[in-house]
Design an enzyme around this catalytic site. Sequence first.
Site, mmCIF file in Angstrom:
data_model
loop_
_atom_site.group_PDB
_atom_site.id
_atom_site.type_symbol
_atom_site.label_atom_id
_atom_site.label_comp_id
_atom_site.label_asym_id
_atom_site.label_seq_id
_atom_site.Cartn_x
_atom_site.Cartn_y
_atom_site.Cartn_z
ATOM 1 N N SER A 1 38.939 45.773 56.042
ATOM 2 C CA SER A 1 39.562 46.869 56.814
ATOM 3 C C SER A 1 39.187 48.222 56.224
ATOM 4 O O SER A 1 39.029 49.196 56.957
ATOM 5 C CB SER A 1 41.079 46.694 56.907
ATOM 6 O OG SER A 1 41.702 46.855 55.667
ATOM 7 N N ASN A 2 39.021 48.301 54.909
ATOM 8 C CA ASN A 2 38.561 49.566 54.311
ATOM 9 C C ASN A 2 37.116 49.860 54.711
ATOM 10 O O ASN A 2 36.777 51.003 55.023
ATOM 11 C CB ASN A 2 38.679 49.529 52.788
ATOM 12 C CG ASN A 2 40.063 49.920 52.323
ATOM 13 O OD1 ASN A 2 40.436 51.094 52.358
ATOM 14 N ND2 ASN A 2 40.841 48.928 51.907
ATOM 15 N N LEU B 1 35.202 41.473 45.067
ATOM 16 C CA LEU B 1 35.931 40.761 44.026
ATOM 17 C C LEU B 1 35.077 40.171 42.908
ATOM 18 O O LEU B 1 35.608 39.606 41.958
ATOM 19 C CB LEU B 1 36.793 39.661 44.662
ATOM 20 C CG LEU B 1 37.801 40.183 45.698
ATOM 21 C CD1 LEU B 1 38.665 39.059 46.225
ATOM 22 C CD2 LEU B 1 38.669 41.309 45.122
ATOM 23 N N HIS C 1 40.964 50.459 43.696
ATOM 24 C CA HIS C 1 41.858 49.442 43.148
ATOM 25 C C HIS C 1 43.274 49.691 43.659
ATOM 26 O O HIS C 1 43.736 50.838 43.642
ATOM 27 C CB HIS C 1 41.825 49.482 41.612
ATOM 28 C CG HIS C 1 42.570 48.337 41.013
ATOM 29 N ND1 HIS C 1 42.049 47.068 40.953
ATOM 30 C CD2 HIS C 1 43.822 48.261 40.506
ATOM 31 C CE1 HIS C 1 42.946 46.252 40.417
ATOM 32 N NE2 HIS C 1 44.027 46.943 40.143
HETATM 33 C C1 GAR Z 1 42.185 46.599 49.192
HETATM 34 O O1 GAR Z 1 43.575 46.830 49.132
HETATM 35 C C2 GAR Z 1 41.538 46.947 47.863
HETATM 36 O O2 GAR Z 1 42.181 47.982 47.181
HETATM 37 C C3 GAR Z 1 41.683 45.657 47.121
HETATM 38 O O3 GAR Z 1 41.429 44.657 48.066
HETATM 39 C C4 GAR Z 1 41.889 45.102 49.343
HETATM 40 C C5 GAR Z 1 40.805 44.823 50.355
HETATM 41 O O4 GAR Z 1 41.277 44.983 51.662
HETATM 42 N N1 GAR Z 1 40.749 45.613 46.005
HETATM 43 C C6 GAR Z 1 40.995 44.964 44.877
HETATM 44 O O5 GAR Z 1 42.021 44.332 44.675
HETATM 45 C C7 GAR Z 1 39.888 45.093 43.826
HETATM 46 N N2 GAR Z 1 40.342 44.632 42.545
HETATM 47 P P1 GAR Z 1 40.255 45.071 52.878
HETATM 48 O O6 GAR Z 1 39.264 43.919 52.731
HETATM 49 O O7 GAR Z 1 41.092 44.917 54.123
HETATM 50 O O8 GAR Z 1 39.573 46.403 52.804
#
Ligand code: GAR
Length: 187
Positions: free
Chosen positions: A13-14, A84, A103
Amino acid sequence: MRKIVIFASGSGSNAENIIKYFNSNGNVKVVGVFTNNPNAGVIERVKKYNIKAQVFSKIELFEGEFLQKINFLQPDLIVLAGFLLKFPENIIAEYPNKVINIHPALLPKYGGKGMYGMHVHRAVVENKEKESGITIHYVNENYDEGGVIFQKNFEVVAADSAEDVAAKIHELEYKYFPEVIAQVLES
Ligand code: GAR
């Protein structure tokens, strides 16, 4: 034209939010999306922007050829958006201060190996933290330890579940991550 490459392992989503943000800005373009997870939601999400996510294995990531693939795209910035795996040192060395990560906590709290996504939010709630937030930082050879570029906090209230914390985190990420990327590209 400034070029961004995004790495994502999950829902994406990001990644989608960043692509949307820069679609209305002619000076910046997302030129590649990479994922280590063949089932990641990000693959479907970016299709609607005519981007084909490139899937790679953990082994491929650490091979010299992978660096060539990145070099071919000539990115001005590499953005880890929910990525990850540990990021390879050879790519970091080739792109000093050009690899950034988001993060979902206020580093140095709740960082390190295994601290990602809901694991972070559950720990925050279990520890009855009064606040949490997001950290955008440069990536170095240790998990979550590179220089901090930006942090934004919010209040965690007693009624908040880990899911509530996750939702508040996403809201901050969507608002600030593209803006901070734009600033880093200008600096
Ligand atoms: C996000 O909240 C990001 O901050 C986190 O994973 C999520 C991904 O969401 N990242 C970590 O935890 C890195 N250690 P998304 O796939 O919907 O963008």
